[in-house]
Design a protein around this motif. Sequence first.
Motif, PDB file in Angstrom:
ATOM      1  N   ASP A  34       0.719  -1.205   0.075  1.00 10.71           N
ATOM      2  CA  ASP A  34       0.024   0.048   0.039  1.00 10.71           C
ATOM      3  C   ASP A  34       0.864   1.240   0.032  1.00 10.71           C
ATOM      4  O   ASP A  34       0.578   2.208  -0.526  1.00 10.71           O
ATOM      5  CB  ASP A  34      -0.855   0.125   1.388  1.00 10.71           C
ATOM      6  CG  ASP A  34      -2.003  -1.345   1.354  1.00 10.71           C
ATOM      7  OD1 ASP A  34      -2.152  -1.596   0.125  1.00 10.71           O
ATOM      8  OD2 ASP A  34      -2.131  -1.563   2.279  1.00 10.71           O
ATOM      9  N   ARG A 119      -6.725   1.350   3.995  1.00  7.36           N
ATOM     10  CA  ARG A 119      -7.579   0.855   2.938  1.00  7.36           C
ATOM     11  C   ARG A 119      -8.729   0.143   3.827  1.00  7.36           C
ATOM     12  O   ARG A 119      -8.540  -0.693   4.962  1.00  7.36           O
ATOM     13  CB  ARG A 119      -7.262  -0.134   2.016  1.00  7.36           C
ATOM     14  CG  ARG A 119      -6.034   0.722   0.972  1.00  7.36           C
ATOM     15  CD  ARG A 119      -5.777  -0.308   0.013  1.00  7.36           C
ATOM     16  NE  ARG A 119      -5.015  -1.485   0.484  1.00  7.36           N
ATOM     17  CZ  ARG A 119      -5.621  -2.712   0.276  1.00  7.36           C
ATOM     18  NH1 ARG A 119      -6.524  -3.156  -0.222  1.00  7.36           N
ATOM     19  NH2 ARG A 119      -4.810  -3.705   0.587  1.00  7.36           N
ATOM     20  N   TRP A 120      -9.904   0.106   3.502  1.00  8.71           N
ATOM     21  CA  TRP A 120     -11.171  -0.389   4.180  1.00  8.71           C
ATOM     22  C   TRP A 120     -11.057  -1.902   3.956  1.00  8.71           C
ATOM     23  O   TRP A 120     -11.250  -2.657   4.886  1.00  8.71           O
ATOM     24  CB  TRP A 120     -12.518  -0.056   3.511  1.00  8.71           C
ATOM     25  CG  TRP A 120     -12.580   1.508   3.770  1.00  8.71           C
ATOM     26  CD1 TRP A 120     -12.417   2.179   5.080  1.00  8.71           C
ATOM     27  CD2 TRP A 120     -13.446   2.443   3.006  1.00  8.71           C
ATOM     28  NE1 TRP A 120     -13.221   3.306   4.898  1.00  8.71           N
ATOM     29  CE2 TRP A 120     -13.731   3.425   3.779  1.00  8.71           C
ATOM     30  CE3 TRP A 120     -14.118   2.468   1.908  1.00  8.71           C
ATOM     31  CZ2 TRP A 120     -14.535   4.780   3.550  1.00  8.71           C
ATOM     32  CZ3 TRP A 120     -14.912   3.384   1.106  1.00  8.71           C
ATOM     33  CH2 TRP A 120     -14.722   4.545   2.052  1.00  8.71           C
ATOM     34  N   ASN A 186      -5.971   9.586   2.960  1.00  5.32           N
ATOM     35  CA  ASN A 186      -5.932   8.331   2.634  1.00  5.32           C
ATOM     36  C   ASN A 186      -6.546   7.973   1.167  1.00  5.32           C
ATOM     37  O   ASN A 186      -7.521   8.022   0.725  1.00  5.32           O
ATOM     38  CB  ASN A 186      -6.850   7.513   3.619  1.00  5.32           C
ATOM     39  CG  ASN A 186      -6.529   7.890   5.089  1.00  5.32           C
ATOM     40  OD1 ASN A 186      -5.375   7.800   5.391  1.00  5.32           O
ATOM     41  ND2 ASN A 186      -7.526   7.897   5.803  1.00  5.32           N
ATOM     42  N   ILE A 188      -6.137   6.079  -1.138  1.00  4.98           N
ATOM     43  CA  ILE A 188      -6.479   4.693  -1.683  1.00  4.98           C
ATOM     44  C   ILE A 188      -7.471   3.774  -0.824  1.00  4.98           C
ATOM     45  O   ILE A 188      -7.364   2.720  -0.815  1.00  4.98           O
ATOM     46  CB  ILE A 188      -5.417   3.735  -2.139  1.00  4.98           C
ATOM     47  CG1 ILE A 188      -4.562   3.450  -0.894  1.00  4.98           C
ATOM     48  CG2 ILE A 188      -4.592   4.224  -3.290  1.00  4.98           C
ATOM     49  CD1 ILE A 188      -3.577   2.393  -1.254  1.00  4.98           C
ATOM     50  N   ILE A 189      -8.298   4.743  -0.108  1.00 10.07           N
ATOM     51  CA  ILE A 189      -8.884   4.105   1.099  1.00 10.07           C
ATOM     52  C   ILE A 189      -9.953   2.941   0.590  1.00 10.07           C
ATOM     53  O   ILE A 189     -10.397   1.798   1.239  1.00 10.07           O
ATOM     54  CB  ILE A 189      -9.865   5.269   1.831  1.00 10.07           C
ATOM     55  CG1 ILE A 189     -10.579   4.762   3.116  1.00 10.07           C
ATOM     56  CG2 ILE A 189     -10.903   6.098   0.769  1.00 10.07           C
ATOM     57  CD1 ILE A 189      -9.583   4.491   4.109  1.00 10.07           C
ATOM     58  N   ASP A 190     -10.573   3.197  -0.783  1.00  9.68           N
ATOM     59  CA  ASP A 190     -11.468   2.189  -1.198  1.00  9.68           C
ATOM     60  C   ASP A 190     -10.828   1.049  -2.249  1.00  9.68           C
ATOM     61  O   ASP A 190     -11.793   0.640  -3.081  1.00  9.68           O
ATOM     62  CB  ASP A 190     -12.438   2.942  -1.897  1.00  9.68           C
ATOM     63  CG  ASP A 190     -12.023   4.160  -2.988  1.00  9.68           C
ATOM     64  OD1 ASP A 190     -10.884   4.167  -2.969  1.00  9.68           O
ATOM     65  OD2 ASP A 190     -12.886   4.978  -3.432  1.00  9.68           O
ATOM     66  N   TRP A 191      -9.555   0.978  -2.240  1.00  4.05           N
ATOM     67  CA  TRP A 191      -9.165   0.129  -3.074  1.00  4.05           C
ATOM     68  C   TRP A 191      -9.045  -1.355  -2.561  1.00  4.05           C
ATOM     69  O   TRP A 191      -9.062  -1.330  -1.387  1.00  4.05           O
ATOM     70  CB  TRP A 191      -7.551   0.309  -3.362  1.00  4.05           C
ATOM     71  CG  TRP A 191      -7.259   1.674  -4.348  1.00  4.05           C
ATOM     72  CD1 TRP A 191      -8.244   2.714  -4.501  1.00  4.05           C
ATOM     73  CD2 TRP A 191      -6.302   1.769  -5.512  1.00  4.05           C
ATOM     74  NE1 TRP A 191      -7.680   3.476  -5.296  1.00  4.05           N
ATOM     75  CE2 TRP A 191      -6.561   3.140  -5.951  1.00  4.05           C
ATOM     76  CE3 TRP A 191      -5.118   1.085  -5.525  1.00  4.05           C
ATOM     77  CZ2 TRP A 191      -5.537   3.581  -6.784  1.00  4.05           C
ATOM     78  CZ3 TRP A 191      -4.221   1.694  -6.604  1.00  4.05           C
ATOM     79  CH2 TRP A 191      -4.383   2.871  -6.993  1.00  4.05           C
TER      80      TRP A 191
END
Length: 293
Positions: A34, A119-120, A186, A188-191
Amino acid sequence: MSELQTKINTAIERLKAFEPADEPYYLCYSGGKDSDCIRILSDLAGVKHDIVHNLTTVDAPETVRYIKSIPNVQIKMPKYSMWQLIEKKKIPPTRLVRYCCSELKEKGGKGRVKVTGVRWAESASRKQNGGIVKIIGKPKSTIALAEELQAEYEQVPKGGLILNIDNDESRRMVEQCYRTTSTLVNPIIDWTDEDVWKFLNHYGCKSNPLYQCGDKRIGCIGCPMQGGAGMKSDLVRYPKYRDNYLRAFKRMLKAREAAGLDNNSWNSPEDVMMWWVGDNPLQMSFETPEYLK
């Protein structure tokens, strides 16, 4: 346009939107997949950024070598090593007593806008406590400012505000807050994991060699968050680190005795090690002692 390309474009726009006007981003670089994504995205976005790795002193040798191979990485040494912290805190780090994260990983970048690879998809906790922008500060002050600016926000259980909307109010919130709070962007939080690997492969990033050894996540050697099996595997793979932990436990026991603390039936460093990596329920339910609060 592919779904991933849309996510890449969105991540780039997020980085551009919250870039500080007067100094570079503080890019939190761990040497994991990440971190490599946000490093490459920051270059694609053309935003100014310092790539900073906070050395934990229990990073795997492969990780340290990989980090040193990345151009322009700043490696910051901690005030205390893990071995010194164990003696100082008088208890090994556990899932609930996580002084190692606050002391070794999270102290850098005070008063800066930090870019992270959170990331989530990594955990339910991150889903609950993370958004595009997170501002951590005194609740009354940050909420009052958010309401004054009419920024859309959510409060999270672990403290702070999540600004999930890329709008002018969110940008103004970041501009006014970051010097007095911890402000995290953040991008790329939803990648997903698949997005991450496709992106890195496309840009020719080979990533940390530990992934090629079968490791799913890159972390500290002996990290209690991975559970007993992972801890044991680490200590078998890296016997020098195991021995360093044992030496630290020996000094820790002496420090506990000097402080008049109960040694919890620990008669030797090996006893501490067995408790630490075992499935002992005490480790899971140990309440934070007063002297650590």
